[in-house]
Design a protein around this motif. Structure first.
Motif, short mmCIF file in Angstrom:
data_model
loop_
_atom_site.label_atom_id
_atom_site.label_comp_id
_atom_site.label_asym_id
_atom_site.label_seq_id
_atom_site.Cartn_x
_atom_site.Cartn_y
_atom_site.Cartn_z
N GLU A 212 0.81 -1.21 0.00
CA GLU A 212 0.00 0.00 0.00
C GLU A 212 0.84 1.27 0.00
O GLU A 212 1.96 1.27 0.51
CB GLU A 212 -0.92 0.02 1.23
CG GLU A 212 -1.93 -1.11 1.25
CD GLU A 212 -2.87 -0.99 2.43
OE1 GLU A 212 -2.70 -0.05 3.24
OE2 GLU A 212 -3.78 -1.84 2.54
N LEU A 213 0.26 2.32 -0.54
CA LEU A 213 0.85 3.65 -0.43
C LEU A 213 0.34 4.30 0.86
O LEU A 213 -0.87 4.37 1.08
CB LEU A 213 0.46 4.52 -1.62
CG LEU A 213 0.91 4.05 -3.01
CD1 LEU A 213 0.41 5.01 -4.08
CD2 LEU A 213 2.42 3.93 -3.06
N PRO A 214 1.24 4.76 1.72
CA PRO A 214 0.79 5.36 2.98
C PRO A 214 0.13 6.72 2.75
O PRO A 214 0.58 7.51 1.91
CB PRO A 214 2.07 5.49 3.80
CG PRO A 214 3.16 5.58 2.78
CD PRO A 214 2.72 4.74 1.62
N SER A 215 -0.92 7.00 3.49
CA SER A 215 -1.62 8.27 3.32
C SER A 215 -0.72 9.45 3.69
O SER A 215 -0.84 10.54 3.13
CB SER A 215 -2.89 8.29 4.17
OG SER A 215 -2.58 8.08 5.53
N GLU A 216 0.22 9.24 4.62
CA GLU A 216 1.10 10.33 5.06
C GLU A 216 2.02 10.80 3.95
O GLU A 216 2.52 11.93 3.98
CB GLU A 216 1.96 9.88 6.25
CG GLU A 216 1.21 9.13 7.34
CD GLU A 216 1.28 7.64 7.14
OE1 GLU A 216 2.20 7.00 7.68
OE2 GLU A 216 0.41 7.11 6.43
N LEU A 217 2.26 9.94 2.96
CA LEU A 217 3.17 10.31 1.88
C LEU A 217 2.72 11.58 1.17
O LEU A 217 3.53 12.44 0.83
CB LEU A 217 3.28 9.15 0.89
CG LEU A 217 4.08 9.40 -0.38
CD1 LEU A 217 5.55 9.65 -0.05
CD2 LEU A 217 3.94 8.22 -1.34
N ILE A 236 -5.51 4.74 -4.19
CA ILE A 236 -4.78 5.99 -4.02
C ILE A 236 -5.41 6.72 -2.83
O ILE A 236 -6.61 6.97 -2.83
CB ILE A 236 -4.85 6.85 -5.28
CG1 ILE A 236 -4.22 6.11 -6.46
CG2 ILE A 236 -4.15 8.19 -5.06
CD1 ILE A 236 -4.33 6.85 -7.78
N PRO A 237 -4.63 7.05 -1.81
CA PRO A 237 -5.23 7.66 -0.62
C PRO A 237 -5.94 8.97 -0.94
O PRO A 237 -5.55 9.71 -1.85
CB PRO A 237 -4.02 7.90 0.30
CG PRO A 237 -2.98 6.94 -0.17
CD PRO A 237 -3.19 6.81 -1.65
N LEU A 255 -2.22 -0.24 -8.89
CA LEU A 255 -3.16 0.56 -8.11
C LEU A 255 -4.58 0.36 -8.63
O LEU A 255 -4.80 0.20 -9.83
CB LEU A 255 -2.77 2.03 -8.18
CG LEU A 255 -1.37 2.37 -7.65
CD1 LEU A 255 -1.03 3.82 -7.92
CD2 LEU A 255 -1.26 2.06 -6.17
N SER A 256 -5.55 0.40 -7.72
CA SER A 256 -6.94 0.18 -8.09
C SER A 256 -7.82 1.28 -7.48
O SER A 256 -7.32 2.18 -6.81
CB SER A 256 -7.41 -1.20 -7.63
OG SER A 256 -7.24 -1.34 -6.23
N GLY A 257 -9.13 1.15 -7.70
CA GLY A 257 -10.04 2.16 -7.18
C GLY A 257 -10.10 3.38 -8.08
O GLY A 257 -9.84 3.30 -9.28
N CYS A 258 -10.47 4.51 -7.50
CA CYS A 258 -10.70 5.74 -8.26
C CYS A 258 -9.58 6.76 -8.05
O CYS A 258 -8.77 6.62 -7.15
CB CYS A 258 -12.01 6.39 -7.82
SG CYS A 258 -13.41 5.29 -7.84
N ILE A 259 -9.59 7.78 -8.87
CA ILE A 259 -8.80 8.97 -8.59
C ILE A 259 -9.57 9.79 -7.56
O ILE A 259 -10.72 10.15 -7.79
CB ILE A 259 -8.56 9.81 -9.85
CG1 ILE A 259 -7.73 9.01 -10.87
CG2 ILE A 259 -7.86 11.12 -9.52
CD1 ILE A 259 -7.53 9.74 -12.19
N PRO A 260 -8.99 10.09 -6.41
CA PRO A 260 -9.75 10.82 -5.38
C PRO A 260 -10.22 12.19 -5.86
O PRO A 260 -9.51 12.88 -6.59
CB PRO A 260 -8.73 10.95 -4.23
CG PRO A 260 -7.73 9.87 -4.46
CD PRO A 260 -7.65 9.71 -5.95
N ASN A 279 -4.77 -0.31 -12.52
CA ASN A 279 -6.09 -0.93 -12.56
C ASN A 279 -7.15 0.04 -12.05
O ASN A 279 -8.15 -0.38 -11.46
CB ASN A 279 -6.10 -2.21 -11.72
CG ASN A 279 -5.14 -3.26 -12.25
OD1 ASN A 279 -5.06 -3.48 -13.46
ND2 ASN A 279 -4.40 -3.91 -11.36
N LEU A 280 -6.95 1.32 -12.26
CA LEU A 280 -7.88 2.33 -11.78
C LEU A 280 -9.17 2.28 -12.60
O LEU A 280 -9.17 1.90 -13.77
CB LEU A 280 -7.24 3.71 -11.89
CG LEU A 280 -5.97 3.90 -11.05
CD1 LEU A 280 -5.26 5.19 -11.41
CD2 LEU A 280 -6.29 3.85 -9.56
N ALA A 281 -10.28 2.68 -11.96
CA ALA A 281 -11.59 2.54 -12.61
C ALA A 281 -12.52 3.66 -12.16
O ALA A 281 -12.12 4.58 -11.45
CB ALA A 281 -12.19 1.16 -12.29
N GLY A 282 -13.78 3.57 -12.59
CA GLY A 282 -14.77 4.57 -12.23
C GLY A 282 -14.74 5.77 -13.15
O GLY A 282 -14.01 5.82 -14.14
#
Length: 530
Positions: A212-217, A236-237, A255-260, A279-282
């Motif tokens: 995982e990518l840490p949110s603090e980054l 992506i956090p 990476l998966s999920g959406c662009i925040p 592997n981003l989607a949405g």
């Protein structure tokens, strides 16, 4: 030459176990090592992490226990000598003999080492920079490197260092640039880098970091962040929008999920951002249109769907825009094609079913526009109707999407359709969607009563109330089995079936211009570490 038995105790404990593994890895051709299977990679990573003791760190007063016979210019140079000798012992291959002169107390004369006046006391000379780029050195990073507390620059890209980034790097409080790209580091994201207070430039690309990518980054005060070509696999956090970075590249990961949606908060600082080949989607968030300073936006080779929001016309400085190899649909508007700074616009291999005349007129006029592999009538090299119909005629409603769309308004304040950033009503198009296949209804099946009053009900059925909707179609009369439903319905469309993957190979390489101003700059002269 003094005895270094005490100095090398820590590193030599792990070296006998590590050397056979390092030798095997070093003999693997670079092109082959990139093609390691996940199981092969996991085995190598476990071996490295097992022998390199992930939790090792410098103890307080470590250097005071090291006995040396040399006299040093100051305590900082003494600590640097201890660090460099431990590091040299952790190297087993130096084909260009970059570290051949790493002997004696004059560490400022060592190859790849740069000294400067101390920031705390300008009368003292300290080690301020290390640049071993392209030296092809094989080895690992010992914990003793944490003794280099005056270090401002650490560049070791394009070598064969493996293992992890030691926890002792947290002691490098003045470190400004950290470039460990194009090596063979493994393990989870090295969270130690988040604790380095002065860090502005972080380059981890072309390694085998995972997880995982840490949110603090993204809450760290970085100017440039390169994470591409690793094995990161996470969402992506949401903290992405908190990053002040001007360049962010996360391409070629998992990476998966959406662009925040928080990406819109980066409108003042962001210049280049690359999400390519994950592997981003949405749906794409409408907040992307707030990025008025962005010159490069690349989301190619993912699984994004829906349409481009009307807010994209806010990308006033965009030069490179690549949305190819996704599942985007709708009409490519004049607002996007006529963005004033646009030089290269690629929207090939999607499901767009129309484009403004300006998109065609601009071709060949100092702008490259690529529209092949879509569903655009009268354009060459488009998808077949059978590929296009399931997607084009069942559009994704991004305004209702939980991923990329705006939050719906409360029922008491319905949102006007003109304010929907994803609305592509016919008045905004120059080409209609593809028509559905024409199917003649059977003679015995009357058309559904859409706008006329319903037919009189059967005698056994009481007449419906005046304000009630007509009885369901299935009751009066029953439709025949082979009759398909009307193509245009008012209920939400069913989920869009996933089409086969695009024809082109998904393995992609970043253009050489991405992050060009951050292509591992030469070490500075270090006057005042600026």
């Amino acid at each position: 030459m003094p005895s270094l038995a005490s100095l090398q105790t820590t590193t030599m404990k792990t070296l006998p176990f590590l050397l056979p593994l390092l030798l095997i890895v070093s003999l693997i051709p670079s092109s082959f090592s990139r093609a390691l299977s996940d199981s092969e990679f996991a085995f190598i990573a476990r071996r490295q992490l097992l022998h390199l003791h992930q939790n090792d760190d410098l103890t307080d007063g470590y250097e005071s226990n090291v006995k040396l016979n040399f006299t040093f210019e100051n305590s900082g140079i003494r600590r640097a000598y201890i660090a460099f000798q431990a590091w040299k012992s952790a190297m087993y291959s130096d084909p260009f003999k970059t570290t051949q002169n790493w002997e004696g107390p004059k560490v400022c004369d060592y190859g790849g080492v740069f000294c400067a006046p101390s920031l705390k006391d300008p009368k003292l000379t300290v080690v301020a920079g290390i640049d071993l780029n392209h030296a092809d050195i094989a080895g690992y990073l010992p914990v003793e490197l944490g003794l280099l507390t005056d270090l401002a620059l650490f560049h070791i890209n394009s070598n064969r260092f493996c293992g992890i980034i030691p926890k002792s790097f947290s002691k490098l409080t003045l470190l400004h640039e950290l470039d460990v790209s194009n090596n063979r580091f493994v393990g989870p994201f090295p969270k130690v880098v988040v604790s380095i207070p002065s860090l502005k430039y972080l380059d981890l690309r072309f390694n085998n970091f995972e997880g995982e990518l840490p949110s603090e980054l993204f809450q760290k005060n970085l100017d440039a962040l390169f994470l591409n070509n690793n094995r990161f696999a996470s969402y992506i956090p949401e903290t992405l929008g908190s990053s002040p970075a001007s360049v962010i590249v996360v391409a070629n990961n998992k990476l998966s999920g959406c662009i925040p949606n928080s990406i819109g908060k980066m409108y003042n600082t962001l210049n280049e951002i690359v999400f390519q080949n994950n592997n981003l989607a949405g749906c794409l968030p409408m907040e992307i249109g707030m990025l008025g300073n962005v010159t490069v936006l690349d989301i190619a080779s993912n699984n994004f769907n829906g349409v481009l929001a009307k807010t994209f016309k806010g990308l006033g400085k965009i030069e490179e825009l690549d949305v190819s190899n996704n599942m985007l649909a709708g009409f490519m508007s004049d607002d996007v094609c006529r963005l004033p700074g646009l030089k290269n616009f690629t929207f090939s291999y999607n499901y767009f079913n129309g484009e403004a005349e300006s998109c065609l007129a601009l071709k060949g006029k100092d702008i490259v526009i690529d529209d092949i592999g879509n569903c655009i009538p009268d354009r060459p090299k488009q998808k077949s109707p059978s590929e296009c119909q399931p997607v084009v005629n069942r559009p994704v409603e991004c305004s209702k999407s939980k991923c990329g769309g705006p939050k719906p308004n409360p029922p008491s304040t319905p949102k006007p359709i003109d304010d929907d950033p994803y609305d592509q009503s016919p008045v905004n198009r120059q080409r209609p969607p593809l028509p559905p296949p024409v199917v003649k209804p059977p003679v015995h099946s009357p058309p559904p009563p859409v706008y006329s009053p319903p037919p009189p009900p059967p005698v056994y059925s009481p007449p419906p109330p005046v304000l009630s909707p007509p009885p369901p179609i299935v009751r009066s009369p029953p439709p025949p089995v082979p009759s398909p439903p009307p193509p245009l319905v008012h209920s939400p469309p069913p989920p869009v079936p996933s089409p086969p993957p695009p024809t082109p190979e998904r393995k992609v390489n970043l253009p050489p211009t991405i992050g060009f101003k951050y292509s591992s700059p030469p070490p500075p002269m270090f006057p005042g570490y600026s």
